[in-house]
Every structure is written in C-alpha cells, then in structure tokens.
Design a protein around this motif. Structure first.
Motif, PDB file in Angstrom:
ATOM      1  N   GLY A   1       0.828  -1.200   0.000  1.00  0.00           N
ATOM      2  CA  GLY A   1       0.000   0.000   0.000  1.00  0.00           C
ATOM      3  C   GLY A   1       0.863   1.250   0.000  1.00  0.00           C
ATOM      4  O   GLY A   1       0.628   2.194  -0.765  1.00  0.00           O
ATOM      5  N   PHE A   2       1.904   1.238   0.831  1.00  0.00           N
ATOM      6  CA  PHE A   2       2.764   2.411   0.916  1.00  0.00           C
ATOM      7  C   PHE A   2       3.469   2.655  -0.419  1.00  0.00           C
ATOM      8  O   PHE A   2       3.535   3.777  -0.906  1.00  0.00           O
ATOM      9  CB  PHE A   2       3.794   2.222   2.032  1.00  0.00           C
ATOM     10  N   THR A   3       3.990   1.564  -1.012  1.00  0.00           N
ATOM     11  CA  THR A   3       4.694   1.717  -2.280  1.00  0.00           C
ATOM     12  C   THR A   3       3.753   2.239  -3.355  1.00  0.00           C
ATOM     13  O   THR A   3       4.133   3.085  -4.178  1.00  0.00           O
ATOM     14  CB  THR A   3       5.303   0.372  -2.713  1.00  0.00           C
ATOM     15  N   ALA A   4       2.522   1.740  -3.353  1.00  0.00           N
ATOM     16  CA  ALA A   4       1.555   2.182  -4.356  1.00  0.00           C
ATOM     17  C   ALA A   4       1.380   3.692  -4.283  1.00  0.00           C
ATOM     18  O   ALA A   4       1.430   4.393  -5.302  1.00  0.00           O
ATOM     19  CB  ALA A   4       0.218   1.471  -4.135  1.00  0.00           C
ATOM     20  N   LEU A   5       1.239   4.209  -3.074  1.00  0.00           N
ATOM     21  CA  LEU A   5       1.004   5.640  -2.901  1.00  0.00           C
ATOM     22  C   LEU A   5       2.277   6.452  -3.160  1.00  0.00           C
ATOM     23  O   LEU A   5       2.280   7.440  -3.898  1.00  0.00           O
ATOM     24  CB  LEU A   5       0.502   5.895  -1.476  1.00  0.00           C
ATOM     25  N   PHE A   6       3.338   5.998  -2.563  1.00  0.00           N
ATOM     26  CA  PHE A   6       4.618   6.681  -2.612  1.00  0.00           C
ATOM     27  C   PHE A   6       5.096   6.854  -4.057  1.00  0.00           C
ATOM     28  O   PHE A   6       5.482   7.949  -4.481  1.00  0.00           O
ATOM     29  CB  PHE A   6       5.570   5.785  -1.815  1.00  0.00           C
ATOM     30  N   ALA A   7       5.018   5.752  -4.827  1.00  0.00           N
ATOM     31  CA  ALA A   7       5.486   5.814  -6.217  1.00  0.00           C
ATOM     32  C   ALA A   7       4.560   6.678  -7.055  1.00  0.00           C
ATOM     33  O   ALA A   7       5.010   7.414  -7.937  1.00  0.00           O
ATOM     34  CB  ALA A   7       5.582   4.411  -6.794  1.00  0.00           C
ATOM     35  N   ALA A   8       3.252   6.616  -6.758  1.00  0.00           N
ATOM     36  CA  ALA A   8       2.310   7.398  -7.545  1.00  0.00           C
ATOM     37  C   ALA A   8       2.588   8.883  -7.386  1.00  0.00           C
ATOM     38  O   ALA A   8       2.523   9.647  -8.355  1.00  0.00           O
ATOM     39  CB  ALA A   8       0.881   7.072  -7.124  1.00  0.00           C
ATOM     40  N   THR A   9       2.931   9.326  -6.178  1.00  0.00           N
ATOM     41  CA  THR A   9       3.199  10.749  -5.987  1.00  0.00           C
ATOM     42  C   THR A   9       4.411  11.181  -6.812  1.00  0.00           C
ATOM     43  O   THR A   9       4.437  12.278  -7.349  1.00  0.00           O
ATOM     44  CB  THR A   9       3.469  11.069  -4.514  1.00  0.00           C
TER      45      THR A   9
ATOM     46  N   GLY B   1      -3.777   2.740  -0.654  1.00  0.00           N
ATOM     47  CA  GLY B   1      -4.072   2.290  -2.010  1.00  0.00           C
ATOM     48  C   GLY B   1      -5.144   3.149  -2.648  1.00  0.00           C
ATOM     49  O   GLY B   1      -5.078   3.478  -3.836  1.00  0.00           O
ATOM     50  N   LEU B   2      -6.129   3.548  -1.857  1.00  0.00           N
ATOM     51  CA  LEU B   2      -7.244   4.330  -2.384  1.00  0.00           C
ATOM     52  C   LEU B   2      -6.768   5.720  -2.815  1.00  0.00           C
ATOM     53  O   LEU B   2      -7.132   6.202  -3.890  1.00  0.00           O
ATOM     54  CB  LEU B   2      -8.325   4.438  -1.308  1.00  0.00           C
ATOM     55  N   VAL B   3      -5.936   6.341  -1.986  1.00  0.00           N
ATOM     56  CA  VAL B   3      -5.428   7.670  -2.352  1.00  0.00           C
ATOM     57  C   VAL B   3      -4.592   7.562  -3.628  1.00  0.00           C
ATOM     58  O   VAL B   3      -4.637   8.442  -4.499  1.00  0.00           O
ATOM     59  CB  VAL B   3      -4.593   8.268  -1.201  1.00  0.00           C
ATOM     60  N   ALA B   4      -3.847   6.455  -3.718  1.00  0.00           N
ATOM     61  CA  ALA B   4      -3.003   6.273  -4.898  1.00  0.00           C
ATOM     62  C   ALA B   4      -3.840   6.223  -6.172  1.00  0.00           C
ATOM     63  O   ALA B   4      -3.366   6.605  -7.239  1.00  0.00           O
ATOM     64  CB  ALA B   4      -2.167   5.009  -4.754  1.00  0.00           C
ATOM     65  N   VAL B   5      -5.073   5.752  -6.080  1.00  0.00           N
ATOM     66  CA  VAL B   5      -5.943   5.698  -7.266  1.00  0.00           C
ATOM     67  C   VAL B   5      -6.120   7.093  -7.841  1.00  0.00           C
ATOM     68  O   VAL B   5      -6.031   7.307  -9.059  1.00  0.00           O
ATOM     69  CB  VAL B   5      -7.314   5.098  -6.903  1.00  0.00           C
ATOM     70  N   LEU B   6      -6.334   8.054  -6.957  1.00  0.00           N
ATOM     71  CA  LEU B   6      -6.516   9.438  -7.377  1.00  0.00           C
ATOM     72  C   LEU B   6      -5.289   9.917  -8.146  1.00  0.00           C
ATOM     73  O   LEU B   6      -5.388  10.461  -9.246  1.00  0.00           O
ATOM     74  CB  LEU B   6      -6.745  10.300  -6.131  1.00  0.00           C
ATOM     75  N   PHE B   7      -4.114   9.685  -7.561  1.00  0.00           N
ATOM     76  CA  PHE B   7      -2.867  10.138  -8.194  1.00  0.00           C
ATOM     77  C   PHE B   7      -2.630   9.418  -9.514  1.00  0.00           C
ATOM     78  O   PHE B   7      -2.141   9.997 -10.476  1.00  0.00           O
ATOM     79  CB  PHE B   7      -1.680   9.911  -7.257  1.00  0.00           C
TER      80      PHE B   7
ATOM     81  N   LEU C   1     -12.723   8.174  -7.703  1.00  0.00           N
ATOM     82  CA  LEU C   1     -11.412   8.785  -7.444  1.00  0.00           C
ATOM     83  C   LEU C   1     -10.569   8.811  -8.708  1.00  0.00           C
ATOM     84  O   LEU C   1      -9.899   9.812  -8.998  1.00  0.00           O
ATOM     85  CB  LEU C   1     -10.677   8.006  -6.354  1.00  0.00           C
ATOM     86  N   ALA C   2     -10.617   7.725  -9.479  1.00  0.00           N
ATOM     87  CA  ALA C   2      -9.835   7.677 -10.715  1.00  0.00           C
ATOM     88  C   ALA C   2     -10.312   8.759 -11.673  1.00  0.00           C
ATOM     89  O   ALA C   2      -9.513   9.479 -12.282  1.00  0.00           O
ATOM     90  CB  ALA C   2      -9.960   6.293 -11.358  1.00  0.00           C
ATOM     91  N   LEU C   3     -11.633   8.900 -11.773  1.00  0.00           N
ATOM     92  CA  LEU C   3     -12.174   9.915 -12.668  1.00  0.00           C
ATOM     93  C   LEU C   3     -11.808  11.308 -12.178  1.00  0.00           C
ATOM     94  O   LEU C   3     -11.502  12.200 -12.975  1.00  0.00           O
ATOM     95  CB  LEU C   3     -13.691   9.761 -12.757  1.00  0.00           C
ATOM     96  N   LEU C   4     -11.826  11.465 -10.866  1.00  0.00           N
ATOM     97  CA  LEU C   4     -11.469  12.758 -10.289  1.00  0.00           C
ATOM     98  C   LEU C   4     -10.031  13.125 -10.662  1.00  0.00           C
ATOM     99  O   LEU C   4      -9.744  14.252 -11.095  1.00  0.00           O
ATOM    100  CB  LEU C   4     -11.618  12.695  -8.776  1.00  0.00           C
ATOM    101  N   GLY C   5      -9.112  12.121 -10.511  1.00  0.00           N
ATOM    102  CA  GLY C   5      -7.716  12.373 -10.857  1.00  0.00           C
ATOM    103  C   GLY C   5      -7.579  12.691 -12.337  1.00  0.00           C
ATOM    104  O   GLY C   5      -6.911  13.653 -12.730  1.00  0.00           O
ATOM    105  N   ALA C   6      -8.274  11.897 -13.164  1.00  0.00           N
ATOM    106  CA  ALA C   6      -8.186  12.110 -14.602  1.00  0.00           C
ATOM    107  C   ALA C   6      -8.753  13.488 -14.954  1.00  0.00           C
ATOM    108  O   ALA C   6      -8.178  14.226 -15.773  1.00  0.00           O
ATOM    109  CB  ALA C   6      -8.955  11.015 -15.344  1.00  0.00           C
ATOM    110  N   GLY C   7      -9.868  13.826 -14.310  1.00  0.00           N
ATOM    111  CA  GLY C   7     -10.491  15.129 -14.553  1.00  0.00           C
ATOM    112  C   GLY C   7      -9.563  16.256 -14.158  1.00  0.00           C
ATOM    113  O   GLY C   7      -9.434  17.261 -14.861  1.00  0.00           O
ATOM    114  N   GLY C   8      -8.855  16.075 -13.036  1.00  0.00           N
ATOM    115  CA  GLY C   8      -7.900  17.091 -12.593  1.00  0.00           C
ATOM    116  C   GLY C   8      -6.842  17.312 -13.650  1.00  0.00           C
ATOM    117  O   GLY C   8      -6.489  18.451 -13.986  1.00  0.00           O
ATOM    118  N   ALA C   9      -6.342  16.218 -14.190  1.00  0.00           N
ATOM    119  CA  ALA C   9      -5.318  16.325 -15.225  1.00  0.00           C
ATOM    120  C   ALA C   9      -5.891  17.055 -16.433  1.00  0.00           C
ATOM    121  O   ALA C   9      -5.229  17.900 -17.035  1.00  0.00           O
ATOM    122  CB  ALA C   9      -4.826  14.939 -15.624  1.00  0.00           C
ATOM    123  N   TYR C  10      -7.134  16.724 -16.744  1.00  0.00           N
ATOM    124  CA  TYR C  10      -7.756  17.340 -17.912  1.00  0.00           C
ATOM    125  C   TYR C  10      -7.887  18.848 -17.695  1.00  0.00           C
ATOM    126  O   TYR C  10      -7.574  19.652 -18.577  1.00  0.00           O
ATOM    127  CB  TYR C  10      -9.133  16.711 -18.156  1.00  0.00           C
ATOM    128  N   ALA C  11      -8.314  19.211 -16.495  1.00  0.00           N
ATOM    129  CA  ALA C  11      -8.495  20.626 -16.202  1.00  0.00           C
ATOM    130  C   ALA C  11      -7.179  21.392 -16.328  1.00  0.00           C
ATOM    131  O   ALA C  11      -7.137  22.531 -16.781  1.00  0.00           O
ATOM    132  CB  ALA C  11      -9.074  20.802 -14.804  1.00  0.00           C
TER     133      ALA C  11
END
Lengths: 498, 679
Positions: free
Chosen positions: B309-317, B444-450, B563-573
C-alpha cells in the motif's frame, strides 16, 4: 616351522600369482642378460618388463574384484588376502609406469636388462612385504626390496651424485635393517613366536616381559619407518631421491614407501592388536602418532624452503608419509579402525599415481637438459604445454585441491581420523596440507606464469616418458569418478585385517 | 498428458534462440537475418503455442509436479537438489502471459531496434532469449532452489539488457544499480532458501512433502521441524521475511525500488519485458507461488500489505511531476506492483494474480506505445517536447489510450476490474477484524486518485494540444511490426478484465468469475489441493485470522472509480488546452522533493558512505592486520624453521646415523616411560 612340502598343493598359490609373475619376469630379464649380455634392444626389455607388471596388475585386479578369500600359505609364512592384493595393485601400477618411463631414460645407458630386472625384483619384494605373515618373511621380503633399491639408486655408475646417494642409502638402510632385526629378535624372545597370529596369542602371557616386548615393537616400528621415510628415519630420502635417476626416485618414493606401509599395517594390526598391546604398556599407537605429527610437519616445513625440485618432491613425499601414518596413528580399541586404515591405503593408492607422475615429469625435464632448480622450470609450459598440464594436475592433487584424486583421498583420511576421535591428527594434517599448497603452487607458478630466463630448446619428445606421465595424470583424474569404489575396496579389505 | 511432456520446450525454445544468437554473434555475425530476431520470434511463438496447449490441459484438470533432473543426490538425510516442473493453473496462466508478452516484444523489437539500425543486434536478441527462458524457467520451477536459480538468471539478464548501450554513460551505471540493488534483496532470499532446506528438508512447492504443507502440519503439531530455538510460527515468519527480501528487490518495492526508474536507460522493448512479464513480475509471482506458506503467517502478510500500500502511494506521488514519458511509466509500475503486494498481503490471492495479469497486458502496451512515440520523436523522451501526436499516430494513440484507461482504472478497461478487486479484498478483510489492512487500503485508495492524474497528464501532454517542437510536428513513421503488437495488447488491455468481473457478477449473477474458478480447484488431484485458492482461503482464516464482512463490491468499486475519474479530470483541467502550462512549479518545495524522488537515492548513498564504508574499512583493517597478520606470521615462522631444518640435513651420513639412533632412543624412552617398562 615352515613346511614347504605342504605348499605343492595346486591351487593354493592362486593369490601368489601376481608376485610370481613379477618374479618370473625378473628372472626372464636376467636370463636374457645372461645369454646375451650385449642385448641392446631396449624395446624388448622394456616390453617384457611392462608386460610382466601389467599382467601382475591384471591378475591382482581380477583376484581382488572376485573377492579373494584370505588364505595363509607356506605354513602361515604368507597371507594372501585383499590387503596384499590391493597393495600389489599399487606396486604393479607404479612398476609399469616407471618401466615405460625408463625407456627413454635408459637410451644411452648400459646394463639396461639389469635395471629392469632390479626394478622387478624390488617389486616382487614389495608384494611379498604386503603378504608377509611372519616376522621372518617380513625381514626377507624387506631386504629383497631394499637390496635392488640400493643398486638402482647407484645405477648411474659414472655419476658422482648417483653413487654417493646409493652409498648413503645403503649405509642408513643397513643401520635400519639392523634395528629391525634386533627388534624382531626381542619380540621373539618375549613371545617365542614368529608368525603374527602366534605372536598375538603369545602376547597374553607376556605381561611380565612387556618391556622387552615393547622395546622390540618400537624397534620394528623404526625399521619399517625407514622404508616409509618417516621422521627421524627419513634422512636418506632427500639424498637418495636427488641422486638417483628420476624414474627410480619415483619408484622408491611411491612403491617402496607404500610397501613400508603395507608391512607396517600387517605387522602391527596382525601381531600386536591394539586392544591387547596398549593396555600392556606397549603403546605403538603413540609411537605412530609421534611419527605422524613429526613427519607431516617436518616434511612440509622442509619442503617449503627447497629450491631443488627433486629435493622438494622428496620432502613432500616425507610429508605424505606423515598423512598415511594417520592410518596407524588413529587406531583405537573398538574404533572404526577399518575405515581409518582403508583410508590410508586409498591415499597411498592415489599417491602412487600422482607422486610417480611428478617424478616422471622431473625425469622428462632432466631428459631435456632443463636444470634442477625451480627457476630452471620457468616458462616450461610454453614449450611443453601438455606435460605441464599433467604436472599441474600432480601438484594440485598432491596439495589436496579439489577436484583431483588427492583431495578425495585426504578428505576421506582426515574424515576417518575425525570419526575415530583423533580430530587433532586431522587438524595437524589439514594445517600441513594448507602449507603444502605454498610450495606446490610455486612449481605451477614457475611453469605457467614466469618468463623463461634462457630460451629453452627441447629436442625430441620422449615417447615413453610422455606416455607414462600422461598415464599417471589420467590415473589421477580417473580416480575422481572411481574414488568411491577404490576407497570402499580399501576399507573392506582393511576391515578384514582386524 | 501429452502437453506436459512437451512443457520443457517452453523453457528450452527461447534458450535455444539465445544459444543460436550467441553462436552467431561469435562466429558469423551476419549469418542471421534480422540480427537474430527471427529465431527469437519463432522460439517465443513456439513457447506460446506450447503454453496454450498446457493451459488447455490444465483446464481439463491436468496438473503435474515432476522431477526433470536430479543434480545432487543427498548423502544420508541431506535433501536432494532437483530441477522439477510444476504445472498448475497459476503457472499455466503465467506461462501464457510471459510467452505472449515476450513474443510481442520480439516483434516490436524489429521496429525499435532493427529498423533504427542499431548495432549489436545478436547480443540484444541473445539477451532477450535468455531473459525469456529464465523467466519461463522461474515460472515452471517446482521448488524454491530452482526458482532461486532462475530468479538470479532473470536478474543477470536484466543487467545485460539494461546496459545494452554500454558505450554511453547512463546505461552501464543503471545496469549496475539494478544488479546490485536486486542482489541486496536476493541475498536475503538465498539465506531464506538455505533456511527452508534446513528447516523442512525440502523446498518443493507441491505435494504432501512440500514445505508449505510441512509448515502447516508443523503448526498443527502433526510434523516436527527444526526451528533453531525459535517458536515455530516465529521462525517461519523469519523465513518468510527472508524470502520477502528477494521479492522486495525484484518487484521494486519500497525501499529497494530505486533501481527501477534508472533501468529506463535500457531499450524500451526491454523495459516492456522487465515491467510487464519478467523481472518485476517475478517477485510478486514468487509470493503467489508459495502463498500456502505466507498464508500461515499473519505478521508477514500484514507487512506485505503495508509495504504494498505504501509503495503504491509513494510511487504514484513521484509519477506526478516527471517530464519523461518512460519515467512516468516507471513509477506507475512500482505503484501497480504495490497494489499486487497489497492484494497478496490482504488475502486477495486471486485479486493479486488478476492484477498481475491485467497489468502485464496494459503495462506492456504502454511501454510499447511509449516506444512507438520514442521512435517517432527520434529518441527524445521529454513529454514537454511532444504534443499533438494524436493526429499523426492514430494507432498508437488509440491503443495507448486504452492502456491508460486500464492503468487509471476506468471502467470497463482491464485495470479497473483487477485493481478494484485488490482494494475490495483489502477492505473486506480489514473490516473483518484485521484493521491494519485498512491503513494499507487507505493508501491504495489515495493512490488511485494520483494514478488517474499522472496517467492522463501523460496522455494529454503526449498526444493532445499543439505540437510543441519541430520533432513533434514531423514525427518519424512506424511500421506494422510496431502497430501489430500494440493492437493485440490494446484489445487485451480492454477486455482482459472481463475474465473476472466481481461487481457485475454480484449484480447480475452473470458472467462467471472465470479466474476465481480457474485458480480455485485442484482438478480432482488431491496432491495439488494445497495449491488452490480455496485452500489458501482456509489457511488465511485458520492461521492468519482473516475473515470477511458481508459487503457489496459495488459501492467500493464506485468509490475507486470516482477517485480515478477525479484524478483524470484534474489532469484534464490542468493540461487539456492547446498549449498547456507547466503547473509543477506551483507545488513549490514539494515539487523539488518529488522531483528528487524523496531523496531516496541520496539517503541510500549516504547510508553507504557513512555506515557501510566505515564498517568495511574496519573489516579490512581486521582482515589485513589480524587475519593476514596471523597467516603471514605462520608462514614466516614455517619458512624460518624450514630453513633451520635444512641445516640438519648435512649430507654427512654418520650424522644421519647418529640422529636416527638418537631419535629411536627418544621414542623408546617416551613410550617406555609412559608404558611403565622401567618400573
């Protein structure tokens, strides 16, 4: 005591055939020499000699493989059993190797028939030593081995070194024989018996003359230690090996040494069983422990500082006698004695190949006129790569590096010593082995990594020497896969002695 | 069992192509058409066919665990060391994945390497062949030692291939780093292998004598093992952690992840192979392979889940701010393997295997797509030099988009289903009485956003907007050999998730959860009952104390999708326009930290400099002074005494006679006194 008439029964002498073949071959060579002293067909003489020793080798091998049953012959004077056949195997192999190698060495010499005859007489004596079952035969067999050996060392009559070495060897040998025969007489005085089994029986009642018996036993040990070249009876060895023709050095340091061990195993295991002798105060195991440690240490230490290759090999062979002595030094009442003794026998077997091979390489170098010191060997591999590979195999195997035969035999030997509770003997052996790597690898370094100081011209490639060196190298290598059966055979026949 | 008789070919075919390429490189460099690509393609395609055949056999209930070669018979009680094949649903599935991706990577290499006139092609294809063979050998390995051997071979091959362009400065250094960092982990693995042998006397994976089975029996008290003075479960946990060391290194988990971004220095098809199907996958596969052992050890499982879980988040950032397309993908790989670890640690064996599979497809796709972009951009990898490639490379764009949607976890692409299932498993087991898993779930959930954010930042910067450089205006065309693998993988990245649609199954009772069924059964062979997900479920329940709560899969699925859509939307914005700005500067100090990867490399270098080196120096002093000193003293003493001994040998024979006699006398005295002769 000895009733020869009994022994005319056909069949009894089956197991003596290898020794008989060796003796007959020697007599045949003598006959040729007598009828035609000018016989100079070296190929014929060499062929007879090699043929005879190979026949003896084959006979001993097949008898051993067939599981020969222990048979006393000539009124218990000799005992033909697995041990005697095993050692005959070693002697016949070394004899064959040395005979082939001598073909080139003797090319410019006279009296070649005598040379071969002497070698074969000595070999006969050795196989009788391995079969001795009485102190009388033991002494006669030992002398039968020794006398031709003296003559062989002095064979190069015009060479001062050879003659001097022969004389020294003879003088020290005479002293050792005197010690041995004095020891035998003391034992006879204490027990009134000559055959080993009779001595063992008589020991029960010899408690009050333990001192006399003990003195005799230690002197007998001294006598056989001379043959083994064990410290302090080793002084003749460096001189004799250096002065003698190199094939003879190989013969003496391998076969003759093994014969000394064969005789020692016979006498001490057969006549003075550990479980009886030690409680009486006749602690011959202690004698051999002292000899083993002293021999290993002194042999290797002295070898480390030699510049002359033959002397280095001579001291190395003294060191190896020390390892083999573990076979007697690690015996104990009720211990796994068969394993220890068998391991020692297997080591002598492997040693027969690698040590003979090393001396034959030296013979080849002498043949080419290469000098005798380590420096003279510099860069030899560039001119003679095949022989140098073989020499490298011998050196590493003698040092006990895996994956060569010498590693396995030492490993089994030290393992057996540890198993019997004599871990300190194994430790001394291991430390000495590590030290020995130093001087063996110096040879390898000189051969392969040093530059030749003078450009080396080698003329003819001596066929006989090449064949025998390669055969010895092959033997050392074949013993990798074959070592299992060898050590098993050795341990089985050794266990039968107890 | 005909298919199983041919199974060794799966490994041997790529090995042969390796051998052919090496032989050609040595003797006849120009003899092979396409520099060895064709033998490689033929071999891997052959492996793929045999793998398919094996999979069909396994589907029909076939299983096998057979010894192929005994290379060391034990003396006495010592264990036998063997090469053995284990073919069961897990290995059959992995064989398919590996051989498929390897085949496609070989084909793609025609476009990436051959058409670009690279030199040293036989060496390249030899490396690919050996890499594939090693991984396939690892997959079919039937015992831990064999697995370790092939695991190491995989590491060696990645070293060779990452450093393929060894004349440049970067690749050799990256190759060394990859080799050394993974070696550090493998060191623990090796100790673990030795420990497993010492403890169980066997390292087999399958059957009643296998070490997971013996471990279970030992915990119930039915078998006894050597535990070296530890409690049984404690000792097993130690072993589990040791083996985990190798996994963390190979699968690039925190803190041994640092080698992977640097490994981007290798040719892009190699990156695809490393990330999707071979090197990195090997670590996670190893845990899945011996899951019967890990399922007994709650401590280790929790650690796996937390690290994951930590690696998932850490690497995503860290992926958020990268400029190079391959760097973004590298951090996404670390992050996605974090999810797999999370799944395994949280008791989701099937979910993790599922994610391993879907990730293999979409990550291979993304790397090959990136490779296609890199060809087009003449090997410029900076996304800020790209833009607008959508119109010029439609096939690459469409397939890359499919891969990105899968990576971001947007329904109905493959990554959504598998990532969702991993998170779902973590959630239900976390709520079911293992609260520590909830922490891992949260990360893991936060990493989905990133993930959604960096993925679409990458897509938008690369393909959308106006071209920002001359290169991007006139990209180099790519051939069929690039497009074909992209299309195959694009289809798989879109559809592979349908194999296991847990929420849909729950809603409609249809279609079946194929992967669950595939991994659940032993095919009627009780010897393989210990390798099924059913059995793992029991073990997890009995030993790790994992239980589930009744929870619908739909709501958590919607949360992660949101969350995934939110992250994707953020990138789009932020990055959608024709001429996007660099927003990373606004992050201020955080950008520097992220850009420098949290100074992980720096701190590891610091560790080396200030801890390891002084320690090594002390050891060196000890070695030079004490060990060598002793040895040197011994040798000089022995040489000195040797010289003294030489003097005794005077050459005068009467001296010898005296010494001999004195020696004998001394012997007689010693033995006589001790033996009481003179009493």
């Amino acid at each position: 005591m000895i009733d020869l008439a009994l022994q005319t029964v056909p069949g009894v002498a089956d197991g003596l055939l290898p020794a008989a073949v060796l003796a007959l071959t020697a007599l045949l060579l003598f006959g040729i020499d007598t009828i035609n002293p000018k016989e100079d067909s070296l190929a014929l003489l060499c062929g007879i000699s090699v043929g005879g020793s190979l026949l003896a080798l084959a006979l001993a091998g097949s008898l051993l493989a067939a599981g020969y049953e222990a048979t006393p012959v000539y009124g218990d004077a000799l005992m033909i059993d697995g041990t005697s056949l095993f050692f005959t195997l070693v002697f016949a192999s070394v004899t064959a190797l040395v005979s082939v190698a001598s073909y080139d060495y003797l090319r410019d010499q006279d009296y070649c028939a005598e040379f071969y005859a002497l070698v074969l007489f000595a070999a006969t004596g050795m196989s009788l030593m391995a079969a001795a079952n009485s102190l009388a035969t033991a002494f006669v067999a030992l002398e039968l081995t020794s006398l031709p050996s003296y003559a062989l060392v002095a064979f190069l009559k015009t060479d001062e070194g050879s003659v001097e070495a022969g004389l020294k060897y003879f003088l020290v040998g005479a002293l050792a024989s005197a010690v041995l025969v004095f020891g035998i007489s003391l034992v006879y005085a204490a027990t009134g018996a000559m055959t080993f089994s009779a001595i063992a029986e008589a020991m029960v009642g010899a408690g009050d003359v333990a001192g006399v018996l003990g003195l005799g036993v230690v002197m007998i040990a001294g006598g056989v230690a001379f043959k083994m070249a064990a410290v302090p009876f080793h002084f003749w060895a460096p001189e004799a090996y250096e002065g003698a023709p190199a094939p003879v050095s190989g013969f003496l340091s391998s076969a003759s040494k093994a014969a000394g061990f064969a005789l020692a195993f016979r006498i001490f295991v057969g006549a003075f069983p550990v479980e009886m002798a030690v409680p009486m105060g006749v602690d011959w195991v202690l004698v051999f422990q002292i000899l083993a440690v002293g021999t290993m240490t002194l042999g290797n230490f002295a070898a480390a500082t030699q510049e002359n290759i033959k002397r280095m090999l001579a001291y190395s062979s003294v060191g190896h006698a020390g390892y083999a002595l573990i076979g007697l030094a690690a015996l104990s009442a009720g211990g796994p004695n068969g394993n220890v003794l068998g391991a020692s026998m297997a080591h002598l077997f492997v040693y027969g190949f690698m040590n003979t091979g090393a001396f034959l390489f030296v013979a080849m170098a002498e043949h080419w006129g290469v000098g005798r010191t380590l420096e003279d060997y510099n860069g030899l591999a560039a001119t003679a790569p095949v022989a140098s590979v073989a020499m490298t195999v011998f050196m590493f195997s003698l040092a006990g590096l895996p994956p060569f035969g010498g590693f396995f035999s030492k490993y089994v030997l030290f393992y057996a010593a540890v198993e019997s509770g004599f871990w300190w003997l194994a430790a001394v052996g291991a430390v000495n082995s590590a030290l020995s790597l130093f001087y063996y690898s110096r040879v390898v370094k000189a051969l392969w990594f040093e530059e030749a100081t003078v450009p080396l011209e080698i003329g003819r490639r001596p066929v006989g020497l090449y064949v025998s060196v390669l055969a010895a190298a092959l033997g050392t290598l074949i013993l990798l896969p074959l070592f299992g059966p060898v050590v098993e055979t050795a341990q089985t026949v050794a266990a039968a002695l107890f | 069992m005909a298919a199983f008789d041919f199974a060794p070919l799966i490994v041997l075919l790529p090995f042969t192509s390796f051998f052919v390429a090496v032989a050609a490189a040595i003797w006849r460099p120009n003899i092979l058409p396409k520099g060895g690509a064709l033998p490689g393609i033929a071999a891997t395609a052959g492996s793929l066919l045999v793998s398919l055949w094996v999979a069909v056999e396994v589907l029909g209930g076939g299983r096998t665990a057979e010894t192929v070669y005994v290379w060391s018979t034990g003396v006495g009680d010592a264990p036998e060391l063997v090469f053995s094949l284990l073919l069961d649903p897990l290995s059959a599935l992995m064989l398919l994945i590996v051989s498929l991706v390897a085949t496609l990577v070989h084909v793609f290499s025609l476009g990436y390497m051959n058409d670009e006139d690279e030199t040293g092609l036989p060496r390249y294809y030899a490396g690919l062949g050996l890499f594939t063979a090693s991984m396939l050998g690892f997959v079919v390995a039937g015992n831990l030692l064999m697995a370790f051997i092939f695991f190491e071979l995989v590491g060696l091959c990645s070293y060779l291939l990452i450093g393929f362009w060894f004349r440049e400065a970067g690749p050799p250094s990256a190759a060394k780093k990859a080799f050394l960092v993974t070696r550090f982990g493998d060191y623990f693995f090796l100790v673990g292998v030795a420990g497993v042998f010492a403890t169980f006397g066997s390292a087999a994976f399958a059957g009643p004598e296998s070490f997971p089975a013996v471990a279970e029996a030992a915990l119930t008290g039915e078998a006894s093992v050597r535990t070296f003075g530890f409690g049984t479960q404690t000792w097993f946990s130690v072993l589990g952690f040791l083996i985990l060391g190798g996994v963390v290194g190979k699968s690039a988990q925190y803190p041994l992840h640092t080698w992977l971004p640097d490994a981007m220095e290798g040719p892009t098809p190699v990156s695809a192979l490393i990330h999707a199907a071979t090197m990195v996958a090997a670590g996670v596969y190893l845990i899945a392979r011996i899951y019967g052992f890990y399922a007994l050890l709650p401590t280790v499982l929790a650690a796996i889940a937390l690290v994951g879980g930590f690696t998932a988040l850490f690497a995503a950032t860290m992926g958020l701010v990268k400029r190079e397309i391959k760097q973004v993908l590298a951090y996404s790989t670390i992050s996605q393997y974090g999810y797999m670890m999370l799944g395994l640690g949280a008791g989701g064996y099937v979910a993790a295997t599922f994610h391993l599979m879907t990730h293999a497809f979409f990550k291979a796709l993304l790397f090959l797509g990136a490779g296609s972009v890199i060809i087009a951009m003449h090997h410029n990898e900076d996304m800020w030099d790209m833009g607008g490639l959508r119109k010029r490379m439609p096939v690459t764009y469409v397939t890359f988009l499919a891969g990105s949607l899968a990576l971001a976890g947007i329904v109905p692409f493959a990554g959504f289903w598998s990532k969702d299932e991993v998170l779902y498993e973590a959630l239900v087991h976390g709520l079911g009485g293992s609260p520590i898993l909830l922490a891992a779930y949260g990360m893991g959930l936060v990493a989905v956003l990133f993930t959604g954010f960096y993925t679409f930042r990458m897509v938008l910067l690369t393909f959308h907007g106006d071209p920002r450089t001359e290169l991007a205006r006139n990209p180099h065309g790519v051939g069929w050999n690039v497009k074909a693998p992209l299309v195959v993988l694009g289809v798989l990245a879109t559809t592979a998730g349908f194999l296991n649609m847990v929420p849909v199954h729950e809603l409609l009772g249809f279609p079946p959860e194929y992967l669950h069924d595939w991994l659940a059964h032993d095919g009627g062979r009780s010897a393989f009952a210990g390798l099924t997900s059913e059995h793992y479920g029991e073990l997890l329940h009995d030993w790790a104390g994992y239980s589930t709560v009744e929870l619908s899969a739909i709501l958590p699925g919607l949360v992660s999708l949101g969350l995934a859509l939110l992250g994707a939307g953020g990138a789009y914005a932020l990055y959608a326009g024709d001429d996007p700005e660099e927003h990373t500067e606004k992050l201020g100090a955080a950008k520097t930290v992220l850009y420098n990867n949290y100074y992980q490399d720096e701190y590891q270098v610091w560790l080396t400099d200030s801890v390891v080196k002084p320690l090594s120096r002390t050891m060196d002093t000890f070695d030079q002074g004490v060990v060598d000193g002793t040895v040197n003293t011994v040798s000089s003493v022995s040489l000195f005494s040797g010289r003294r001994l030489r003097r005794i040998q005077t050459g005068v024979v009467s001296n010898y006679a005296v010494l001999l006699t004195l020696g004998l006398t001394a012997l007689v005295l010693v033995v006589g006194v001790l033996g009481g002769w003179f009493a």
